[in-house]
Write an enzyme that holds these catalytic residues in place. Sequence first.
Site, PDB file in Angstrom:
ATOM      1  CG  HIS A  55       3.053   2.761   8.193  1.00  0.00           C
ATOM      2  ND1 HIS A  55       2.116   2.069   7.469  1.00  0.00           N
ATOM      3  CD2 HIS A  55       3.766   3.501   7.301  1.00  0.00           C
ATOM      4  CE1 HIS A  55       2.258   2.381   6.182  1.00  0.00           C
ATOM      5  NE2 HIS A  55       3.261   3.236   6.043  1.00  0.00           N
ATOM      6  CD  GLU A  57      -0.334   1.386  12.315  1.00  0.00           C
ATOM      7  OE1 GLU A  57       0.612   2.120  11.953  1.00  0.00           O
ATOM      8  OE2 GLU A  57      -1.382   1.248  11.653  1.00  0.00           O
ATOM      9  CB  CYS A  81      -1.689   0.039   5.769  1.00  0.00           C
ATOM     10  SG  CYS A  81      -0.049  -0.384   6.391  1.00  0.00           S
ATOM     11  CB  CYS A  90       0.240  -1.532  10.218  1.00  0.00           C
ATOM     12  SG  CYS A  90       1.488  -0.298   9.839  1.00  0.00           S
TER      13      CYS A  90
HETATM   14 ZN    ZN Z   1       0.763   0.915   8.091  1.00  0.00          ZN
END
Ligand code: ZN
Length: 151
Positions: A55, A57, A81, A90
């Site tokens: 992701h 991040e 998330c 994350c």
């Molecule tokens: Zn995430």
Amino acid sequence: MEQIQRDESFMRAAVCEAVRGDAVKTSPNPRVGAVIVEDGEIVAKGHFERDGGPHAERQALEALGRKPKEGAVIYVTLEPCSTQGRTGACTDAILEAGIRRVVVGASDPTEEHRGNGVRVLEAAGVEVVSGVLDLECSALNPGYRGHSTGV
Ligand SMILES: [Zn+2]
């Protein structure tokens, strides 16, 4: 400059980063961008590239390649998330990196997940600001219905 203007300008950079993601490759997941700011300067950027990949991040943290400095802030176009998917939550990555301020654009659109990422971070004592450039951030993913299971 006021804090909110600063936050909006860094969020705009995160939106620009998000659009580098290809909506076809990221599908069915949303396009998301993140930037890390230290001492008022962007030091790392990341965006979600493809379904199953890290992701935004985590991409930004990896791009930084070291632990963020004290006082570092991460700007993310979509609420991080908080559920363990294929690539790990994350919120965990943010907490492990020691980031104490998180600025979020759009909330997770699913009722199941909305607010969860924010709650996890706040429970850990992180300052969270939500809804910065909400419309621009939501517009990145027209029709997106939220983190699906197995994201
Ligand atoms: Zn995430």
